[in-house]
Design a protein around this motif. Structure first.
Motif, PDB file in Angstrom:
ATOM      1  N   VAL A 203     -13.900 -15.629   4.606  1.00  0.00           N
ATOM      2  CA  VAL A 203     -15.107 -15.728   3.685  1.00  0.00           C
ATOM      3  C   VAL A 203     -14.971 -14.373   2.843  1.00  0.00           C
ATOM      4  CG1 VAL A 203     -16.961 -17.243   4.714  1.00  0.00           C
ATOM      5  CG2 VAL A 203     -16.318 -14.578   5.215  1.00  0.00           C
ATOM      6  N   SER A 204     -13.838 -13.803   3.545  1.00  0.00           N
ATOM      7  CA  SER A 204     -14.167 -12.074   2.250  1.00  0.00           C
ATOM      8  C   SER A 204     -12.981 -12.961   0.762  1.00  0.00           C
ATOM      9  CB  SER A 204     -13.602 -11.015   2.680  1.00  0.00           C
ATOM     10  OG  SER A 204     -12.819 -11.595   3.748  1.00  0.00           O
ATOM     11  N   GLN A 205     -12.964 -14.160   0.660  1.00  0.00           N
ATOM     12  CA  GLN A 205     -11.737 -13.957   0.019  1.00  0.00           C
ATOM     13  C   GLN A 205     -12.393 -14.813  -0.866  1.00  0.00           C
ATOM     14  OE1 GLN A 205      -8.492 -15.695   2.567  1.00  0.00           O
ATOM     15  NE2 GLN A 205      -6.921 -13.666   2.117  1.00  0.00           N
ATOM     16  N   LEU A 206     -13.337 -15.297  -1.332  1.00  0.00           N
ATOM     17  CA  LEU A 206     -14.351 -15.817  -1.651  1.00  0.00           C
ATOM     18  C   LEU A 206     -14.325 -16.243  -3.313  1.00  0.00           C
ATOM     19  CD1 LEU A 206     -15.384 -18.865  -0.517  1.00  0.00           C
ATOM     20  CD2 LEU A 206     -18.097 -17.439  -1.402  1.00  0.00           C
ATOM     21  N   SER A 207     -13.854 -17.039  -3.833  1.00  0.00           N
ATOM     22  CA  SER A 207     -13.650 -16.951  -5.564  1.00  0.00           C
ATOM     23  C   SER A 207     -14.963 -16.599  -6.132  1.00  0.00           C
ATOM     24  CB  SER A 207     -12.986 -18.400  -6.114  1.00  0.00           C
ATOM     25  OG  SER A 207     -13.930 -19.273  -6.384  1.00  0.00           O
ATOM     26  N   THR A 208     -14.997 -15.552  -7.337  1.00  0.00           N
ATOM     27  CA  THR A 208     -16.089 -15.689  -7.884  1.00  0.00           C
ATOM     28  C   THR A 208     -17.313 -16.447  -7.978  1.00  0.00           C
ATOM     29  OG1 THR A 208     -14.996 -13.305  -9.036  1.00  0.00           O
ATOM     30  CG2 THR A 208     -17.565 -14.088 -10.000  1.00  0.00           C
ATOM     31  N   PRO A 209     -17.024 -17.543  -8.764  1.00  0.00           N
ATOM     32  CA  PRO A 209     -17.978 -19.250  -9.098  1.00  0.00           C
ATOM     33  C   PRO A 209     -18.441 -19.492  -8.293  1.00  0.00           C
ATOM     34  CG  PRO A 209     -15.650 -19.308  -9.957  1.00  0.00           C
ATOM     35  CD  PRO A 209     -15.184 -18.402  -9.515  1.00  0.00           C
ATOM     36  N   LYS A 210     -17.380 -18.931  -6.621  1.00  0.00           N
ATOM     37  CA  LYS A 210     -18.344 -19.940  -5.711  1.00  0.00           C
ATOM     38  C   LYS A 210     -19.404 -18.612  -4.502  1.00  0.00           C
ATOM     39  CE  LYS A 210     -14.462 -23.041  -4.383  1.00  0.00           C
ATOM     40  NZ  LYS A 210     -13.656 -23.117  -3.011  1.00  0.00           N
ATOM     41  N   ILE A 211     -18.691 -17.598  -5.341  1.00  0.00           N
ATOM     42  CA  ILE A 211     -20.172 -15.789  -4.791  1.00  0.00           C
ATOM     43  C   ILE A 211     -21.335 -16.118  -5.807  1.00  0.00           C
ATOM     44  CG2 ILE A 211     -20.537 -14.498  -5.416  1.00  0.00           C
ATOM     45  CD1 ILE A 211     -17.606 -13.140  -4.233  1.00  0.00           C
ATOM     46  N   LEU A 212     -20.727 -17.112  -6.959  1.00  0.00           N
ATOM     47  CA  LEU A 212     -21.815 -17.129  -7.740  1.00  0.00           C
ATOM     48  C   LEU A 212     -22.760 -18.041  -7.409  1.00  0.00           C
ATOM     49  CD1 LEU A 212     -20.881 -15.967 -11.339  1.00  0.00           C
ATOM     50  CD2 LEU A 212     -22.468 -14.986  -9.949  1.00  0.00           C
ATOM     51  N   ALA A 269     -40.288 -19.975 -15.737  1.00  0.00           N
ATOM     52  CA  ALA A 269     -39.724 -18.709 -16.053  1.00  0.00           C
ATOM     53  C   ALA A 269     -39.048 -18.346 -14.920  1.00  0.00           C
ATOM     54  CB  ALA A 269     -40.398 -17.852 -16.538  1.00  0.00           C
ATOM     55  N   VAL A 270     -39.261 -18.603 -13.506  1.00  0.00           N
ATOM     56  CA  VAL A 270     -39.112 -18.474 -12.577  1.00  0.00           C
ATOM     57  C   VAL A 270     -37.733 -18.674 -11.943  1.00  0.00           C
ATOM     58  CG1 VAL A 270     -39.990 -18.740  -9.956  1.00  0.00           C
ATOM     59  CG2 VAL A 270     -41.377 -17.762 -11.079  1.00  0.00           C
ATOM     60  N   PHE A 271     -37.453 -20.457 -12.283  1.00  0.00           N
ATOM     61  CA  PHE A 271     -36.504 -20.990 -11.951  1.00  0.00           C
ATOM     62  C   PHE A 271     -35.579 -20.876 -12.549  1.00  0.00           C
ATOM     63  CE2 PHE A 271     -39.319 -23.077  -8.987  1.00  0.00           C
ATOM     64  CZ  PHE A 271     -38.986 -23.030  -7.288  1.00  0.00           C
ATOM     65  N   LEU A 272     -35.841 -20.299 -14.610  1.00  0.00           N
ATOM     66  CA  LEU A 272     -34.703 -20.126 -15.208  1.00  0.00           C
ATOM     67  C   LEU A 272     -34.247 -18.771 -15.048  1.00  0.00           C
ATOM     68  CD1 LEU A 272     -36.060 -20.973 -19.087  1.00  0.00           C
ATOM     69  CD2 LEU A 272     -33.673 -21.758 -17.253  1.00  0.00           C
ATOM     70  N   ARG A 273     -35.216 -18.349 -14.119  1.00  0.00           N
ATOM     71  CA  ARG A 273     -34.314 -16.789 -13.829  1.00  0.00           C
ATOM     72  C   ARG A 273     -33.648 -16.353 -12.207  1.00  0.00           C
ATOM     73  NH1 ARG A 273     -35.966 -13.016 -10.490  1.00  0.00           N
ATOM     74  NH2 ARG A 273     -35.415 -10.864 -10.314  1.00  0.00           N
ATOM     75  N   ALA A 274     -33.938 -17.482 -11.942  1.00  0.00           N
ATOM     76  CA  ALA A 274     -33.679 -17.454 -10.382  1.00  0.00           C
ATOM     77  C   ALA A 274     -32.484 -17.486 -10.202  1.00  0.00           C
ATOM     78  CB  ALA A 274     -34.578 -18.597  -9.165  1.00  0.00           C
ATOM     79  N   PHE A 275     -31.363 -18.351 -10.870  1.00  0.00           N
ATOM     80  CA  PHE A 275     -30.356 -18.556 -10.107  1.00  0.00           C
ATOM     81  C   PHE A 275     -29.411 -17.575 -11.460  1.00  0.00           C
ATOM     82  CE2 PHE A 275     -26.204 -19.891 -10.739  1.00  0.00           C
ATOM     83  CZ  PHE A 275     -26.000 -21.396  -9.432  1.00  0.00           C
ATOM     84  N   PRO A 276     -28.912 -17.655 -12.505  1.00  0.00           N
ATOM     85  CA  PRO A 276     -28.393 -16.107 -12.631  1.00  0.00           C
ATOM     86  C   PRO A 276     -28.695 -14.839 -11.890  1.00  0.00           C
ATOM     87  CG  PRO A 276     -30.545 -17.095 -14.690  1.00  0.00           C
ATOM     88  CD  PRO A 276     -30.396 -18.041 -13.165  1.00  0.00           C
ATOM     89  N   ALA A 277     -30.176 -13.877 -12.416  1.00  0.00           N
ATOM     90  CA  ALA A 277     -30.252 -13.425 -11.569  1.00  0.00           C
ATOM     91  C   ALA A 277     -29.652 -13.214 -10.073  1.00  0.00           C
ATOM     92  CB  ALA A 277     -32.022 -13.402 -11.167  1.00  0.00           C
ATOM     93  N   ASN A 278     -29.903 -13.732  -9.881  1.00  0.00           N
ATOM     94  CA  ASN A 278     -29.395 -14.253  -7.969  1.00  0.00           C
ATOM     95  C   ASN A 278     -28.346 -14.283  -7.781  1.00  0.00           C
ATOM     96  OD1 ASN A 278     -32.117 -13.147  -6.126  1.00  0.00           O
ATOM     97  ND2 ASN A 278     -32.594 -15.047  -7.264  1.00  0.00           N
ATOM     98  N   ALA A 279     -27.213 -14.771  -8.378  1.00  0.00           N
ATOM     99  CA  ALA A 279     -25.531 -15.170  -8.620  1.00  0.00           C
ATOM    100  C   ALA A 279     -25.205 -13.548  -8.875  1.00  0.00           C
ATOM    101  CB  ALA A 279     -25.675 -15.902 -10.051  1.00  0.00           C
ATOM    102  N   ALA A 280     -26.205 -12.903 -10.152  1.00  0.00           N
ATOM    103  CA  ALA A 280     -25.760 -11.592 -10.643  1.00  0.00           C
ATOM    104  C   ALA A 280     -25.393 -10.926  -8.846  1.00  0.00           C
ATOM    105  CB  ALA A 280     -26.276 -11.540 -11.394  1.00  0.00           C
ATOM    106  N   CYS A 281     -27.366 -10.632  -9.254  1.00  0.00           N
ATOM    107  CA  CYS A 281     -27.101  -9.521  -7.588  1.00  0.00           C
ATOM    108  C   CYS A 281     -26.465  -9.571  -6.283  1.00  0.00           C
ATOM    109  CB  CYS A 281     -28.711 -10.026  -6.831  1.00  0.00           C
ATOM    110  SG  CYS A 281     -28.802  -9.562  -5.499  1.00  0.00           S
ATOM    111  N   PHE A 282     -25.289 -11.739  -5.817  1.00  0.00           N
ATOM    112  CA  PHE A 282     -25.148 -11.496  -4.843  1.00  0.00           C
ATOM    113  C   PHE A 282     -23.250 -10.662  -5.239  1.00  0.00           C
ATOM    114  CE2 PHE A 282     -27.789 -13.838  -2.646  1.00  0.00           C
ATOM    115  CZ  PHE A 282     -27.686 -13.110  -0.984  1.00  0.00           C
ATOM    116  N   LEU A 283     -22.756 -11.526  -6.470  1.00  0.00           N
ATOM    117  CA  LEU A 283     -21.192 -10.882  -6.753  1.00  0.00           C
ATOM    118  C   LEU A 283     -21.582  -8.975  -7.524  1.00  0.00           C
ATOM    119  CD1 LEU A 283     -19.423 -11.861  -7.982  1.00  0.00           C
ATOM    120  CD2 LEU A 283     -19.827 -11.537 -10.484  1.00  0.00           C
ATOM    121  N   GLY A 284     -22.591  -9.063  -7.328  1.00  0.00           N
ATOM    122  CA  GLY A 284     -22.779  -7.450  -7.475  1.00  0.00           C
ATOM    123  C   GLY A 284     -22.517  -6.829  -6.516  1.00  0.00           C
TER     124      GLY A 284
END
Ligand SMILES: CC(=O)O[C@H](CC(=O)[O-])C[N+](C)(C)C
Length: 299
Positions: A203-212, A269-284
């Motif tokens: 799992v530690s080799q998961l690609s960036t798009p999959k993490i996002l 607004a919540v759902f528009l924000r939720a995907f990019p914000a949390n994708a960025a969060c877990f990638l970070g």
């Protein structure tokens, strides 16, 4: 569930802080819109609502206050979200460690969920006052009346006027929002990470798009159960003192005045924000963790 790499609590904490900063930068503008929509006064016969929807709120905010208007009230979350996510990832890691009796036996879905719930209990200590201050500042900016000059001024005034109870107003609703939603959040992320990892790979080799993808979906599911208590919390925390007798009163008032759909105010607004914000969060989080493992492999 899947392979469990043991991560030191300190690394979880630091990488969680980086995750929080990414979450905030990607998500705050839509958070401002969400709170303004959730808390705007209802229209009476003689009045029009200030914002008719997500795009209208975005357009009016940018034309009146400039693009920085969308970043109003970011001072408190800036000091709060990074530590909050640091504590969240720390609490989640701790929950997993406490339940991991046999290192060869993967944790069950329930154990992962409970570890996430523990994270929600830990974070409430700083999230409840952070949200109280953030919501008051976001709402004052749209009301036109300036009562607080900034987050610190807001915290000091609340404390001086009515003590610590006022600073922590909305704690029970924050727990109701964040305990189960954190459970679902981390369970979804871990489940999808395992699901998206090809056979024979780590799992530690998961690609960036999959993490996002995993992070974005975790964010969306988190908000499907967090939004109704979030609407109640925003209204309770920004209401004049004495307006509500308690949580049940906020719920009853909202249902009477706006019906069940009122519980999903700010949905777009919540759902528009939720995907990019949390994708960025877990990638970070994943990038920071890799960096920490490279710098200090033995921690
Ligand atoms: C309800 C909430 O604040 O969710 C956080 C993510 C986001 O979109 O802000 C995540 N967490 C579940 C850790 C609180």
């Amino acid at each position: 569930m899947g392979e469990e790499a043991k991560v030191s609590p300190l690394k979880n904490f630091i990488a969680g802080g980086v995750a929080g900063a990414c979450l905030l930068l990607a998500g705050h503008p839509l958070d401002t819109i969400k709170v303004r929509l959730q808390t705007q006064p209802k229209a009476s016969c003689a009045q029009y609502v200030i914002y008719t929807g997500t795009y209208d709120c975005f357009r009016k905010t940018v034309s009146k206050e400039g693009i920085l208007g969308l970043y109003k009230g970011m001072g408190a979350p800036l000091a709060g979200v990074a530590p909050m996510m640091a504590i969240s990832f720390f609490g989640f890691g701790l929950g997993k460690q406490l339940q991991q009796t046999d290192p060869d036996k993967p944790l069950t879905h329930t154990q992962i969920f409970l570890s996430g719930c523990l994270a929600g209990v830990f974070t409430t200590v700083i999230v409840a006052p952070g949200e109280r201050i953030k919501c008051l500042l976001q709402v004052q900016a749209s009301s036109g009346k300036v009562r607080y000059s900034g987050p610190l001024d807001c915290a000091v005034r609340l404390y001086k006027q009515q003590g610590i109870r006022s600073v922590y107003k909305g704690t029970v609703l924050t727990l109701i929002r964040d305990v189960p939603s954190n459970g679902l959040y981390f369970l979804t992320y871990e489940y999808l990470k395992n699901f998206l990892t090809p056979e024979g790979q780590s799992v530690s080799q998961l690609s960036t798009p999959k993490i996002l993808l995993a992070g974005g979906v975790a964010g969306i599911l988190n908000w499907t159960i967090a939004l109704p208590p979030d609407v109640l919390k925003s209204n309770f925390q920004t209401a004049a003192d004495g307006k509500y007798r308690g949580l049940v009163d906020v719920l009853r008032t909202l249902l009477r005045e706006e019906g069940p759909t009122g519980l999903y105010k700010g949905f777009n607004a919540v759902f528009l924000r939720a995907f990019p914000a949390n994708a960025a969060c877990f990638l970070g989080f994943e990038v920071a963790l890799k960096g920490l493992n490279a710098i200090a492999p033995s921690w």
